[in-house]
Design an enzyme around this catalytic site. Structure first.
Site, PDB file in Angstrom:
ATOM      1  CD  GLU A  52      10.378   1.606  10.038  1.00  0.00           C
ATOM      2  OE1 GLU A  52      10.107   2.598   9.349  1.00  0.00           O
ATOM      3  OE2 GLU A  52      10.242   0.432   9.632  1.00  0.00           O
ATOM      4  CG  HIS A  73      -0.705 -20.583   3.322  1.00  0.00           C
ATOM      5  ND1 HIS A  73      -1.842 -21.226   3.746  1.00  0.00           N
ATOM      6  CD2 HIS A  73      -0.213 -19.932   4.404  1.00  0.00           C
ATOM      7  CE1 HIS A  73      -2.030 -20.972   5.035  1.00  0.00           C
ATOM      8  NE2 HIS A  73      -1.054 -20.184   5.452  1.00  0.00           N
ATOM      9  CE1 TYR A 123       1.190  -0.264   4.348  1.00  0.00           C
ATOM     10  CE2 TYR A 123       0.187   1.913   4.291  1.00  0.00           C
ATOM     11  CZ  TYR A 123       1.002   0.990   4.911  1.00  0.00           C
ATOM     12  OH  TYR A 123       1.625   1.318   6.072  1.00  0.00           O
ATOM     13  NE  ARG A 153      -6.729 -18.888   5.045  1.00  0.00           N
ATOM     14  CZ  ARG A 153      -5.890 -19.797   5.551  1.00  0.00           C
ATOM     15  NH1 ARG A 153      -5.982 -21.055   5.181  1.00  0.00           N
ATOM     16  NH2 ARG A 153      -4.964 -19.437   6.428  1.00  0.00           N
ATOM     17  CG  LEU A 179       8.130   1.744   4.668  1.00  0.00           C
ATOM     18  CD1 LEU A 179       8.145   3.161   4.131  1.00  0.00           C
ATOM     19  CD2 LEU A 179       8.363   0.758   3.521  1.00  0.00           C
ATOM     20  NE  ARG A 237       6.954   4.069   0.011  1.00  0.00           N
ATOM     21  CZ  ARG A 237       6.871   4.915   1.032  1.00  0.00           C
ATOM     22  NH1 ARG A 237       7.959   5.245   1.716  1.00  0.00           N
ATOM     23  NH2 ARG A 237       5.717   5.452   1.372  1.00  0.00           N
ATOM     24  CE  LYS A 280       3.524   3.292   3.546  1.00  0.00           C
ATOM     25  NZ  LYS A 280       4.105   3.459   4.889  1.00  0.00           N
TER      26      LYS A 280
END
Ligand SMILES: *Cc1c(COP(=O)(O)O)cnc(C)c1O
Length: 284
Positions: free
Chosen positions: A176, A100, A32, A98, A200, A51, A144
């Site tokens: 961070e 993996h 995101y 679903r 990040l 990014r 991210k």
């Protein structure tokens, strides 16, 4: 009415629904970005788009088209009458039963929306307090990713302590914040963790480093310790929505005299002048 976007369609935000088989739901299998719009203009647009695409590639979502991302972002901006906002966009691996392992033949799913945002000017003037805590996240923090459970738990730790942010450390080395990048100033040198897999690499972080260097501030992208943070002359954290937020207290101890530092203020002013450049007509 607010217009949002999900999987190929712009939709009234009240009617937004996410597919239950979107891999975001089961696995947080996606990436995101959050992008600011100031006075109707995107800030550091290309950097955020780059990014997002890099984050997607890092998790093997290779077929995300830049032009699709750009048109979703521009569509959201154009369809909503929000002059000062924060635009959220996420990309997931796709919609599938679903399992993996990566499903075959799915397309990435883009979701986006915008919210009004105001600059956090009060906290930028007064500074905030933070707590410190162990960084037990995975070793791919440069992505991210939608997987934010550790970040969520650690932000809540700050809120419960009456603080604004949790500054994370690995065995005493500050990495961070839970959703921000951490900086200290010591003997007029600006220090922040290097951009590697443990943090990040914030766009605001990169902006601040650029502004500092252009203003002849000595910059070190080196790890510093929690003790260095306690003993810093100045400290602050950065992010798209928090901009440059001074840290005046860490774990209930004052940073220096508990005042916002002079270099921090200088960087805040330089950052403001970047924003003014976005829209010189409206500002004058
Ligand atoms: C998004 C984020 C930041 C700040 O990045 P910006 O691009 O400046 O908004 C810092 N740390 C983490 C963990 C983040 O998710």
């Amino acid at each position: 009415m607010k217009i949002s976007y999900y999987n190929g369609e712009f939709i009234n935000d009240d009617d937004m629904k996410v597919e239950y088989k979107d891999r975001a739901v089961y696995f947080g299998d996606g990436v995101y970005e959050v992008i600011r719009i100031y006075d109707g203009e995107f800030f550091t647009f290309d950097e955020h788009v780059d990014r997002l695409i890099n984050s997607a590639r890092e998790i093997d979502i290779d077929d995300l088209e830049r032009e699709d991302v750009v048109s979703v972002l521009q569509g959201i901006k154009e369809k909503n009458n929000i002059e000062n906002g924060a635009l959220y966009i996420q990309v997931t691996r796709g919609i599938a039963v679903r399992n993996h392992n990566y499903p075959a033949g799915v397309e990435p799913v883009i979701m986006a929306y915008i919210n009004e945002a105001v600059r956090p000017l009060t906290q930028q003037e007064a500074g905030v307090n933070v707590v410190t805590s162990l960084d037990y996240r995975w070793l791919k923090c440069h992505i991210k990713s939608l997987n934010l459970l550790a970040n969520v738990l650690e932000k809540e730790r700050a809120v419960k302590a009456g603080a604004k942010e949790t500054i994370l450390h690995r065995e005493g080395t500050v990495t961070e914040g839970s959703s921000t990048n951490a900086f200290i100033v010591k003997d007029d040198v600006l220090i922040t963790h290097p951009a590697n897999n443990l943090i990040l690499n914030g766009i605001t972080r990169q902006e601040v480093l650029k502004l500092a260097k252009a203003d002849n501030v000595e910059v070190k992208e080196e790890a510093f310790s929690v003790d260095d943070l306690y003993e810093a002359d100045e400290a602050f954290f950065t992010s798209t929505t928090q901009e440059i937020t001074p840290i005046v207290q860490v774990d209930n101890k004052l940073v220096k005299d508990g005042e916002v530092g002079t270099l921090t203020k200088r960087l805040q002013n330089l950052f403001d002048s970047q924003l003014n450049k976005l829209n010189p007509v409206k500002q004058s």
